[in-house]
Motif scaffolding. Structure first.
Motif, PDB file in Angstrom:
ATOM      1  N   GLY A 133       0.817  -1.136  -0.020  1.00 35.68           N
ATOM      2  CA  GLY A 133       0.161  -0.019  -0.064  1.00 35.68           C
ATOM      3  C   GLY A 133       0.997   1.183  -0.081  1.00 35.68           C
ATOM      4  N   TYR A 134       0.231   2.392   0.099  1.00 34.73           N
ATOM      5  CA  TYR A 134       0.680   3.577   0.377  1.00 34.73           C
ATOM      6  C   TYR A 134       1.491   3.966   1.483  1.00 34.73           C
ATOM      7  CZ  TYR A 134      -2.987   4.274  -3.277  1.00 34.73           C
ATOM      8  OH  TYR A 134      -3.925   3.918  -4.163  1.00 34.73           O
ATOM      9  N   ASN A 135       2.925   4.761   1.005  1.00 34.59           N
ATOM     10  CA  ASN A 135       3.700   5.131   2.256  1.00 34.59           C
ATOM     11  C   ASN A 135       3.382   6.162   2.955  1.00 34.59           C
ATOM     12  OD1 ASN A 135       6.212   5.376   3.682  1.00 34.59           O
ATOM     13  ND2 ASN A 135       7.419   6.249   1.840  1.00 34.59           N
ATOM     14  N   LEU A 136       2.347   5.670   4.138  1.00 31.56           N
ATOM     15  CA  LEU A 136       1.856   6.696   5.030  1.00 31.56           C
ATOM     16  C   LEU A 136       2.832   7.146   5.840  1.00 31.56           C
ATOM     17  CD1 LEU A 136      -1.464   5.001   5.893  1.00 31.56           C
ATOM     18  CD2 LEU A 136      -1.223   6.601   4.143  1.00 31.56           C
ATOM     19  N   GLY A 141       7.577  -0.105  -6.349  1.00 28.72           N
ATOM     20  CA  GLY A 141       8.724   0.110  -4.810  1.00 28.72           C
ATOM     21  C   GLY A 141       9.461  -1.076  -5.000  1.00 28.72           C
ATOM     22  N   ALA A 142      10.213  -1.363  -6.059  1.00 28.98           N
ATOM     23  CA  ALA A 142      11.141  -2.662  -6.200  1.00 28.98           C
ATOM     24  C   ALA A 142      12.530  -2.649  -5.215  1.00 28.98           C
ATOM     25  CB  ALA A 142      11.669  -2.953  -7.447  1.00 28.98           C
ATOM     26  N   SER A 143      12.703  -3.967  -4.916  1.00 25.40           N
ATOM     27  CA  SER A 143      14.059  -3.712  -4.150  1.00 25.40           C
ATOM     28  C   SER A 143      14.904  -4.807  -4.522  1.00 25.40           C
ATOM     29  CB  SER A 143      13.813  -3.783  -2.583  1.00 25.40           C
ATOM     30  OG  SER A 143      12.816  -4.953  -2.257  1.00 25.40           O
ATOM     31  N   GLY A 144      15.123  -6.013  -4.056  1.00 27.57           N
ATOM     32  CA  GLY A 144      15.710  -7.183  -4.490  1.00 27.57           C
ATOM     33  C   GLY A 144      17.181  -7.319  -3.781  1.00 27.57           C
ATOM     34  N   THR A 145      18.181  -7.930  -4.248  1.00 25.37           N
ATOM     35  CA  THR A 145      19.307  -8.658  -3.650  1.00 25.37           C
ATOM     36  C   THR A 145      20.227  -7.436  -3.075  1.00 25.37           C
ATOM     37  OG1 THR A 145      20.527  -8.686  -5.738  1.00 25.37           O
ATOM     38  CG2 THR A 145      19.487 -10.578  -5.037  1.00 25.37           C
ATOM     39  N   ASN A 146      20.279  -6.215  -3.493  1.00 26.19           N
ATOM     40  CA  ASN A 146      21.268  -5.090  -3.193  1.00 26.19           C
ATOM     41  C   ASN A 146      20.664  -4.365  -2.092  1.00 26.19           C
ATOM     42  OD1 ASN A 146      23.804  -5.544  -4.566  1.00 26.19           O
ATOM     43  ND2 ASN A 146      22.553  -5.323  -6.436  1.00 26.19           N
ATOM     44  N   THR A 155      15.978   0.368  -1.082  1.00 27.72           N
ATOM     45  CA  THR A 155      14.963   0.156  -1.949  1.00 27.72           C
ATOM     46  C   THR A 155      14.807   1.161  -2.974  1.00 27.72           C
ATOM     47  OG1 THR A 155      13.109   0.805  -0.982  1.00 27.72           O
ATOM     48  CG2 THR A 155      13.745  -1.623  -0.171  1.00 27.72           C
ATOM     49  N   MET A 156      13.743   1.059  -3.853  1.00 22.94           N
ATOM     50  CA  MET A 156      13.312   2.348  -4.941  1.00 22.94           C
ATOM     51  C   MET A 156      13.036   3.431  -3.895  1.00 22.94           C
ATOM     52  SD  MET A 156      14.229   1.360  -7.953  1.00 22.94           S
ATOM     53  CE  MET A 156      13.693   2.553  -8.957  1.00 22.94           C
ATOM     54  N   ARG A 157      12.490   3.265  -2.720  1.00 23.76           N
ATOM     55  CA  ARG A 157      12.056   4.083  -1.730  1.00 23.76           C
ATOM     56  C   ARG A 157      13.116   5.126  -1.307  1.00 23.76           C
ATOM     57  NH1 ARG A 157       7.090   1.703   2.047  1.00 23.76           N
ATOM     58  NH2 ARG A 157       5.750   1.496   0.468  1.00 23.76           N
ATOM     59  N   GLU A 158      14.319   4.605  -1.201  1.00 24.48           N
ATOM     60  CA  GLU A 158      15.426   5.472  -0.842  1.00 24.48           C
ATOM     61  C   GLU A 158      16.286   5.846  -2.089  1.00 24.48           C
ATOM     62  OE1 GLU A 158      15.252   2.265   0.664  1.00 24.48           O
ATOM     63  OE2 GLU A 158      14.080   3.168   2.197  1.00 24.48           O
ATOM     64  N   ASN A 159      15.938   5.654  -3.112  1.00 24.65           N
ATOM     65  CA  ASN A 159      16.642   5.803  -4.359  1.00 24.65           C
ATOM     66  C   ASN A 159      15.809   6.742  -5.409  1.00 24.65           C
ATOM     67  OD1 ASN A 159      19.666   4.739  -4.037  1.00 24.65           O
ATOM     68  ND2 ASN A 159      18.274   2.889  -3.199  1.00 24.65           N
ATOM     69  N   VAL A 214       6.020   6.495  -5.029  1.00 23.85           N
ATOM     70  CA  VAL A 214       6.788   5.170  -5.023  1.00 23.85           C
ATOM     71  C   VAL A 214       6.116   3.887  -4.449  1.00 23.85           C
ATOM     72  CG1 VAL A 214       9.061   4.077  -4.341  1.00 23.85           C
ATOM     73  CG2 VAL A 214       9.238   6.394  -5.036  1.00 23.85           C
ATOM     74  N   GLY A 215       6.169   3.102  -4.977  1.00 23.82           N
ATOM     75  CA  GLY A 215       5.114   1.822  -4.761  1.00 23.82           C
ATOM     76  C   GLY A 215       3.542   1.871  -4.636  1.00 23.82           C
ATOM     77  N   SER A 216       3.213   2.811  -5.402  1.00 23.37           N
ATOM     78  CA  SER A 216       1.662   3.028  -5.408  1.00 23.37           C
ATOM     79  C   SER A 216       0.989   2.235  -6.583  1.00 23.37           C
ATOM     80  CB  SER A 216       1.326   4.518  -5.581  1.00 23.37           C
ATOM     81  OG  SER A 216       1.946   5.111  -6.731  1.00 23.37           O
ATOM     82  N   GLU A 217       1.830   1.352  -7.353  1.00 22.67           N
ATOM     83  CA  GLU A 217       1.364   0.568  -8.091  1.00 22.67           C
ATOM     84  C   GLU A 217       0.499   1.235  -9.238  1.00 22.67           C
ATOM     85  OE1 GLU A 217       0.255  -3.469  -6.682  1.00 22.67           O
ATOM     86  OE2 GLU A 217       1.139  -3.011  -4.788  1.00 22.67           O
ATOM     87  N   GLY A 218       0.598   2.289  -9.627  1.00 25.08           N
ATOM     88  CA  GLY A 218       0.044   2.980 -10.765  1.00 25.08           C
ATOM     89  C   GLY A 218      -1.417   3.293 -10.533  1.00 25.08           C
TER      90      GLY A 218
END
Lengths: 366, 366
Positions: free
Chosen positions: A97-100, B53-58, B64-68, B105-109
C-alpha cells in the motif's frame, strides 16, 4: 526510561514516545552495540525530529529521518489513531500500500500529532577517526567532497566550515586551525578500514590542494573538534556581542555548491551583513548564520531579504529552499516557487483531506 | 539512448523515461564510475520499479527504490503534470513540504502515471567478492545474518536459499553445493577492505556452525553463482516439468525469520505442496516459489490458501504481507489486516483525493 519502548537489538528497532531526545536514546543504547545516528547538532526530541524531517551531520552516510523511521503512531485531526505501517509493525521494508509513514515525516505537525515513532537503529561503529583539513578555496573543498564520495569512501560526516566560521571557532573553542575553507571529516569502521579510508581521504584532499590535513583517533580530541563544530552557532554569535542570530539553510546538487557559496559570500558583502557559512557538504546542504543588531530594524530587513535571495539562488540551481530547517512560516512563498502550482495544489489537497478544519499547526507550510 | 537523460556524475543523479531498464542504465553507466544498485533479479523497467517500490538483492546495503528516487514526473488522473520534488530538481535531501515523491513510489499505478524518474546513483564498487556457505539449520543461517549486520560488516547482498532451492540450483545450474540452508553473500569495497569483510563473515558464519564456506573473486565465478541465484525460479520450475510456478513474498523482523521459515516448511508439507524458499534475508524478506499442476484446480486452491496463511503468519510476527511484490489484486484482504481500519481509510481517502473517478489501475491495492 518508560518512554523508550520495545528495544529490539536483533531487529535493529526501537519505539520512542514524545520527549525522548536522540542523546537520551543513545545513552540508553550505550553498550548495546547499536545507536541511532541522526544527529541535528543540538539535542532534540526524536518525535520532533520526525515531524521536521531532521537530518544533520551523519546523514551523508546514515540518511535523514526519512530513511530511519519504520512506523509512526499519529493522532489524526479527526481523533482517529493511525499506525502508519500497521499496529506494532517494525519490518525493514514493505510494498504493502501507500507509504503513509513517509507522508508524516517532515510534515511539520500540519497533518497530525505524532505520539510514538519506531526508529531504525544501526550498528555502533567499532572505531572512529576524525580529520580536518583546510583548503585554498571553496571550490577545492567541494571538489574534494565529490571525489571522496565518487571513490566510495564511506565517510560518516563531511562538514564544511567557511573562513568566518573557522575564525569564530578558533576564538570560541580555542582551536588553532587555519582561517580558511575547512572540512571536518569522520570515518567509522574497523581499525584497518579506518586507516585505509583516512589515507584515501588525505590523498584526495591533497590532490585538491588541501593543507594542514590532520587526524585524531582519541575520543577526547574528537570530542573537542565536534564540540567546536556543534558550538559554531555560539562561536559566531560571540563575534558580535549583543547581536542576535538568524539562521537559514538551503540544499543544492553538490556540483553547484561552489557557485552558490561564492555568490552567497558576495551577497553578504553587498548587503553589509556578517554571516558565517557551514554545512553538510556531502548532501549539498549548508547553513548561513547571520548576525543582526536588535536595535537596527533596517538590518533585520536586509537579513530577511538576503535569506529570500539565498533560497531563490538555490532554486535556480535545481536545489531546495530548505534542506533540513523546514518551511514553517518564513519559506511558504519559496515552497510555491520550488514545487510549482501542481505541487502546491497536491499538497493543499493532502492537507485538506487529512485536516479539513485546519486544526493542526495552522498557517504553517502551506 | 534518448530515454536516459540528464546524467550528472558529480551529483550522482540521472533522469530516465519509461522503458529504460536497470540493466540498460547500468550498461550506459559502465566506465562512468557510478551505478544504480537496485536489482530485482529479472531485468525490469526503472519507472515500473518506481511504481512497484522494487528492491531485490542489493537493498540490504543500498536501500530499495524508496530510498533511491529523487524526483518523479507524474501525469495525475486529472491530466495535470506533477513534478513531485519540483521541475528539474535533483537534490539529495529536502525539508520543503510534504514528501510527494515517497507517496508515488510503490503506489502500483493507482495514483498517477509515472513518465520520468530522477534516480540516485552510487559509486561503483572498486572490487567485489562473493561467498557461499551452508548451514546445519535455518536458525544458524539467520543468526549469522543478524551477527554480520550487528558487526557492521557492510554486506552488499546476503541471500538465503533453502535446501529445496539449492537442490534445484545444483541440477539446473550445474552447481556442486550442499543441499542445505545456504547463504550467498557479496561484499563491495577496496581489495583490503574486502579481505577483512570476508574474514569477519567467515568467522561469524563458522561460529554459527557453517560448513563449506567458499569465496570467489573472479568475475566469471561470481557471475556463475549469481546467475544460478537469479535462475532459481527456472531451476525450481524444472523440478516438476509441466507444472506452473506461483510466487509470493512476505517480510518480517529479522529475528522472527527462523520461526516463520520453519512454520512455512511445515505448512508446505501439511498441504502436500512443492515449494522452494529463498530471500533477501538481511531485510527479513523472503519468497516462496510454489509448483502447481495446471490440470489440478484443487492444488491451485491449496496454493492460494497456503499463500494467504503465509501472509497471516508474517502479520502475526509484526511483519508485512509483501516485502516487494506488492498488493495488486491478490493481497487486498491482507493489506486491510496489516494496516487496520484507520490505515485503510487513510489510503482510500488518498486514492479518492488524487483519482476521484477511479481511472488509474482500477481495483488494485485497495
Amino acid at each position: 526510561m518508560d518512554k523508550i519502548l520495545e528495544l529490539n537489538l536483533e531487529d535493529f528497532s526501537v519505539v520512542v514516545e514524545p520527549g525522548v531526545t536522540h542523546k537520551a536514546l543513545n545513552t540508553h543504547l550505550r553498550d548495546s552495540g547499536l545507536w541511532f545516528p541522526v544527529d541535528p547538532g543540538a539535542d532534540a526530541s526524536l518525535c520532533g525530529m520526525v515531524a521536521t524531517g531532521a537530518s544533520g551531520t551523519n546523514a551523508v552516510r546514515y540518511g535523514t529521518m526519512r530513511e530511519n523511521v519504520l512506523n509512526l503512531e499519529v493522532v489524526l485531526p479527526g481523533g482517529e489513531l493511525l499506525h502508519t505501517a500497521g499496529l506494532g509493525r517494525h519490518f525493514r521494508k514493505s510494498a504493502a500500500g501507500y507509504n503513509l509513514t513517509g507522508l508524516f515525516v517532515g510534515s511539520e505537525g500540519t497533518l497530525g500529532l505524532i505520539t510514538a515513532a519506531t526508529l531504525r537503529l544501526h550498528p555502533a561503529p567499532e572505531a572512529t577517526v576524525v580529520a580536518t583539513c583546510a583548503f585554498p578555496s571553496v571550490q577545492a573543498a567541494v571538489d574534494s567532497t565529490v571525489h571522496i564520495l565518487q571513490a566510495a569512501v564511506p565517510v560518516a560526516r563531511i562538514e564544511f566550515l567557511d573562513d568566518v566560521t573557522m575564525d569564530a571557532c578558533n576564538k570560541h573553542s580555542q582551536l588553532n586551525c587555519s582561517v580558511a575553507p575547512t572540512l571536518f571529516l569522520e570515518f567509522h569502521g574497523s581499525e584497518q578500514v579506518l586507516a585505509e579510508q583516512l589515507q584515501r581521504a588525505e590523498e584526495i584532499t591533497q590532490d585538491n590542494g588541501a593543507f594542514h590535513f590532520s587526524s585524531a583517533k582519541e575520543a577526547e580530541e574528537r570530542s573537542r573538534l565536534w564540540a567546536a563544530r556543534h558550538s559554531a552557532w555560539y562561536a559566531v554569535l560571540a563575534l558580535r556581542p549583543g547581536y542576535k542570530g538568524y539562521s537559514t539553510d538551503v540544499c543544492v546538487p553538490i556540483s553547484r555548491l561552489p557557485e552558490i557559496l561564492v555568490q552567497t559570500k558576495e551577497d553578504l558583502k553587498a548587503q553589509g551583513l556578517t554571516g558565517a557559512i557551514l554545512g553538510h557538504v556531502g548532501d549539498g546542504n549548508f547553513h548561513c548564520l547571520l548576525l543582526v543588531d536588535p536595535e537596527d530594524p533596517e538590518e533585520l530587513h536586509r537579513v530577511m531579504a538576503f535569506s529570500e535571495l539565498l533560497g531563490r539562488r538555490a532554486l535556480a540551481l535545481h536545489g531546495t529552499c530548505t534542506g533540513e530547517h523546514g518551511i514553517g512560516l518564513g519559506k511558504r512563498q519559496l515552497l510555491q516557487e520550488e514545487v510549482g502550482a501542481v505541487g502546491m495544489e497536491t499538497m493543499r489537497r493532502l492537507k485538506a483531506m487529512l485536516d479539513p478544519r485546519g486544526l493542526m499547526n495552522p498557517g504553517k507550510v502551506l
